[in-house]
Design a protein around this motif. Structure first.
Motif, PDB file in Angstrom:
ATOM      1  N   ASP A  60       7.756  29.999 -23.769  1.00 56.00           N
ATOM      2  CA  ASP A  60       7.692  30.758 -22.514  1.00 56.00           C
ATOM      3  C   ASP A  60       9.051  30.822 -21.833  1.00 56.00           C
ATOM      4  N   ASN A  61       9.755  29.699 -21.838  1.00 54.32           N
ATOM      5  CA  ASN A  61      11.069  29.659 -21.212  1.00 54.32           C
ATOM      6  C   ASN A  61      12.036  30.617 -21.904  1.00 54.32           C
ATOM      7  N   THR A  62      11.963  30.661 -23.229  1.00 52.87           N
ATOM      8  CA  THR A  62      12.832  31.554 -23.990  1.00 52.87           C
ATOM      9  C   THR A  62      12.451  33.013 -23.783  1.00 52.87           C
ATOM     10  N   VAL A  63      11.154  33.293 -23.849  1.00 57.30           N
ATOM     11  CA  VAL A  63      10.692  34.685 -23.681  1.00 57.30           C
ATOM     12  C   VAL A  63      11.076  35.227 -22.313  1.00 57.30           C
ATOM     13  N   SER A  64      10.940  34.405 -21.289  1.00 47.77           N
ATOM     14  CA  SER A  64      11.284  34.870 -19.939  1.00 47.77           C
ATOM     15  C   SER A  64      12.764  35.195 -19.837  1.00 47.77           C
ATOM     16  N   ALA A  65      13.606  34.378 -20.479  1.00 45.02           N
ATOM     17  CA  ALA A  65      15.044  34.649 -20.457  1.00 45.02           C
ATOM     18  C   ALA A  65      15.374  35.932 -21.205  1.00 45.02           C
ATOM     19  N   LEU A  66      14.711  36.155 -22.333  1.00 41.96           N
ATOM     20  CA  LEU A  66      14.949  37.378 -23.102  1.00 41.96           C
ATOM     21  C   LEU A  66      14.496  38.610 -22.323  1.00 41.96           C
ATOM     22  N   LEU A  67      13.338  38.505 -21.658  1.00 43.16           N
ATOM     23  CA  LEU A  67      12.853  39.628 -20.859  1.00 43.16           C
ATOM     24  C   LEU A  67      13.794  39.923 -19.697  1.00 43.16           C
ATOM     25  N   LYS A  68      14.269  38.869 -19.059  1.00 41.65           N
ATOM     26  CA  LYS A  68      15.201  39.068 -17.950  1.00 41.65           C
ATOM     27  C   LYS A  68      16.473  39.740 -18.440  1.00 41.65           C
ATOM     28  N   PHE A  69      16.981  39.313 -19.604  1.00 40.81           N
ATOM     29  CA  PHE A  69      18.191  39.933 -20.139  1.00 40.81           C
ATOM     30  C   PHE A  69      17.940  41.401 -20.464  1.00 40.81           C
ATOM     31  N   GLN A 120      37.192  36.648 -15.816  1.00 36.55           N
ATOM     32  CA  GLN A 120      38.434  37.219 -15.296  1.00 36.55           C
ATOM     33  C   GLN A 120      39.326  37.764 -16.406  1.00 36.55           C
ATOM     34  N   HIS A 121      39.098  37.320 -17.629  1.00 36.57           N
ATOM     35  CA  HIS A 121      39.911  37.782 -18.759  1.00 36.57           C
ATOM     36  C   HIS A 121      39.174  38.808 -19.611  1.00 36.57           C
ATOM     37  N   ALA A 122      38.044  39.295 -19.123  1.00 38.82           N
ATOM     38  CA  ALA A 122      37.224  40.221 -19.901  1.00 38.82           C
ATOM     39  C   ALA A 122      37.582  41.665 -19.576  1.00 38.82           C
ATOM     40  N   GLN A 123      37.913  42.425 -20.598  1.00 36.63           N
ATOM     41  CA  GLN A 123      37.982  43.873 -20.429  1.00 36.63           C
ATOM     42  C   GLN A 123      36.583  44.471 -20.520  1.00 36.63           C
ATOM     43  N   ILE A 124      35.754  43.848 -21.344  1.00 37.16           N
ATOM     44  CA  ILE A 124      34.349  44.243 -21.452  1.00 37.16           C
ATOM     45  C   ILE A 124      33.516  42.971 -21.329  1.00 37.16           C
ATOM     46  N   LEU A 125      32.668  42.914 -20.313  1.00 35.52           N
ATOM     47  CA  LEU A 125      31.840  41.730 -20.077  1.00 35.52           C
ATOM     48  C   LEU A 125      30.394  42.007 -20.480  1.00 35.52           C
ATOM     49  N   LEU A 126      29.883  41.172 -21.371  1.00 29.55           N
ATOM     50  CA  LEU A 126      28.466  41.195 -21.724  1.00 29.55           C
ATOM     51  C   LEU A 126      27.853  39.939 -21.108  1.00 29.55           C
ATOM     52  N   ALA A 127      27.384  40.070 -19.886  1.00 33.22           N
ATOM     53  CA  ALA A 127      26.911  38.909 -19.127  1.00 33.22           C
ATOM     54  C   ALA A 127      25.607  38.385 -19.707  1.00 33.22           C
ATOM     55  N   ALA A 128      25.576  37.091 -19.985  1.00 34.22           N
ATOM     56  CA  ALA A 128      24.384  36.426 -20.515  1.00 34.22           C
ATOM     57  C   ALA A 128      23.942  35.371 -19.513  1.00 34.22           C
ATOM     58  N   ASP A 129      23.227  35.799 -18.490  1.00 35.51           N
ATOM     59  CA  ASP A 129      22.785  34.875 -17.450  1.00 35.51           C
ATOM     60  C   ASP A 129      21.410  34.318 -17.803  1.00 35.51           C
ATOM     61  N   HIS A 130      21.193  33.057 -17.496  1.00 32.16           N
ATOM     62  CA  HIS A 130      19.951  32.379 -17.851  1.00 32.16           C
ATOM     63  C   HIS A 130      19.778  31.190 -16.907  1.00 32.16           C
ATOM     64  N   PRO A 131      18.552  30.625 -16.840  1.00 25.63           N
ATOM     65  CA  PRO A 131      18.303  29.513 -15.903  1.00 25.63           C
ATOM     66  C   PRO A 131      18.737  28.157 -16.421  1.00 25.63           C
ATOM     67  N   GLU A 132      19.251  28.076 -17.625  1.00 24.55           N
ATOM     68  CA  GLU A 132      19.609  26.792 -18.229  1.00 24.55           C
ATOM     69  C   GLU A 132      20.864  26.225 -17.569  1.00 24.55           C
ATOM     70  N   ASP A 133      20.788  24.994 -17.128  1.00 29.05           N
ATOM     71  CA  ASP A 133      21.927  24.328 -16.504  1.00 29.05           C
ATOM     72  C   ASP A 133      22.804  23.731 -17.594  1.00 29.05           C
ATOM     73  N   TYR A 134      23.994  24.297 -17.808  1.00 28.65           N
ATOM     74  CA  TYR A 134      24.839  23.848 -18.918  1.00 28.65           C
ATOM     75  C   TYR A 134      25.338  22.421 -18.722  1.00 28.65           C
ATOM     76  N   ASP A 135      25.290  21.897 -17.507  1.00 30.26           N
ATOM     77  CA  ASP A 135      25.732  20.518 -17.271  1.00 30.26           C
ATOM     78  C   ASP A 135      24.640  19.494 -17.577  1.00 30.26           C
ATOM     79  N   ARG A 136      23.370  19.948 -17.632  1.00 30.01           N
ATOM     80  CA  ARG A 136      22.284  18.985 -17.766  1.00 30.01           C
ATOM     81  C   ARG A 136      21.500  19.124 -19.062  1.00 30.01           C
ATOM     82  N   TYR A 137      21.369  20.325 -19.566  1.00 30.89           N
ATOM     83  CA  TYR A 137      20.498  20.539 -20.711  1.00 30.89           C
ATOM     84  C   TYR A 137      21.290  20.948 -21.950  1.00 30.89           C
ATOM     85  N   SER A 138      20.780  20.543 -23.105  1.00 26.90           N
ATOM     86  CA  SER A 138      21.392  21.003 -24.346  1.00 26.90           C
ATOM     87  C   SER A 138      21.179  22.503 -24.466  1.00 26.90           C
ATOM     88  N   PRO A 139      22.155  23.249 -24.957  1.00 28.70           N
ATOM     89  CA  PRO A 139      22.053  24.716 -24.972  1.00 28.70           C
ATOM     90  C   PRO A 139      21.000  25.201 -25.948  1.00 28.70           C
TER      91      PRO A 139
END
Length: 285
Positions: A98-107, A219-238
């Motif tokens: 469910d967590n993965t599907v929701s992220a894919l749908l949001k993207f 800031q260094h992107a000429q083309i940005l493909l934003a991949a936003d998700h609820p996963e906290d990169y400081d706390r959870y394994s990617p």
């Protein structure tokens, strides 16, 4: 679960949208209140509340409440944001999917198609001109970069992946206008990738960045493909971020293959024939 509900709102009927918004406004209360009060708060009928639960993929209100109650906590740190320590295998399966599907749908709902169009054009042009296409990533993102290189070199283009920071800097220094550097990062804060992206852009290469919007790497992107998700990169394994990045690579590969045209098909067919012959040939005695 909440992210999945939010992503589903545009596809719901107006009355069920009101129920969805009630869930998002106070999920803990929704999980504990009787259906009559939920219907009154959302200004809908009781059957509408049940229909909403089924529309977002649950068996009914009781099943929805049970899953909702288990998803409004913080999860087990460094393991997964949605699971609890006492979850059974069946619960883990549902929560992780469910967590993965929701992220894919949001993207899917948020993805900027114009950015993908520009990235596909740049990569296809580099492939046609025999220019270099390089994928940079470190750690988990380095594995995604390797996957990208594997997919792109089958298109007959000059593709390579680097996961070592020193090699990335050296390789970026040798890039030229017409080349493409695809930089992949979950956090967008890796010093190695920031350095490589800055150098690649200064050398005139097209920098395509796959990372979280608002991170320093953008800031260094000429083309940005934003991949936003609820996963906290400081706390959870990617986990979710890795699947999002792999999916973005799949989208780019498909778009570039279409742009490269009919001449690519004979090459892919020949690769398939050779692989089949290798797989089924009898070893020499």
């Amino acid at each position: 679960m909440l992210d999945r509900i939010k992503a589903s709102i545009p596809a719901l009927p107006p009355a069920e949208q009101r129920v969805a918004k009630l869930v998002l406004a106070d999920p803990r209360s929704f999980a504990s209140l009787p259906v009559a009060e939920l219907a009154e708060r959302a200004h809908v009928s009781k059957p509408t509340v049940v229909r909403f639960c089924r529309s977002v993929g649950y068996d009914g209100l009781a099943d929805f409440k049970l899953k909702l109650a288990g998803s409004v906590n913080e999860g087990v740190p460094f393991v997964h944001r949605s699971v609890d320590e006492d979850d059974k295998p069946a619960d883990i399966i549902v929560k992780v999917i469910d967590n993965t599907v929701s992220a894919l749908l949001k993207f899917r709902n948020d993805a900027a198609s114009h950015a993908f169009d520009r990235a596909m054009d740049a990569l296809a042009q580099a492939g046609r001109d025999g220019r270099r296409i390089e994928f940079y990533g470190v750690g988990n993102s380095g594995i995604v970069a390797q996957d990208a290189q594997h997919k792109f070199f089958r298109l007959g283009v000059n593709a390579v992946a680097y996961s070592d920071g020193h090699v990335q800097v050296m390789s970026a220094t040798m890039l030229q206008p017409g080349d493409c550097a695809v930089i992949i990062s979950n956090s967008g804060r890796s010093r190695d990738l920031l350095d490589a992206a800055e150098i690649a852009r200064k050398k005139g290469a097209t920098t395509i960045v796959i990372t979280a919007s608002g991170s320093p790497l953008t800031q260094h992107a000429q083309i940005l493909l934003a991949a936003d998700h609820p996963e906290d990169y400081d706390r959870y394994s990617p986990m979710v971020s890795r699947l999002l990045h792999l999916m973005i690579i799949d989208i780019l590969t498909t778009g570039v293959a279409l742009r490269l045209g009919e001449h690519l098909r004979p090459l892919l067919q020949e690769i398939k024939r050779n692989l089949r012959a290798k797989r089924y040939a009898h070893p020499a005695e």
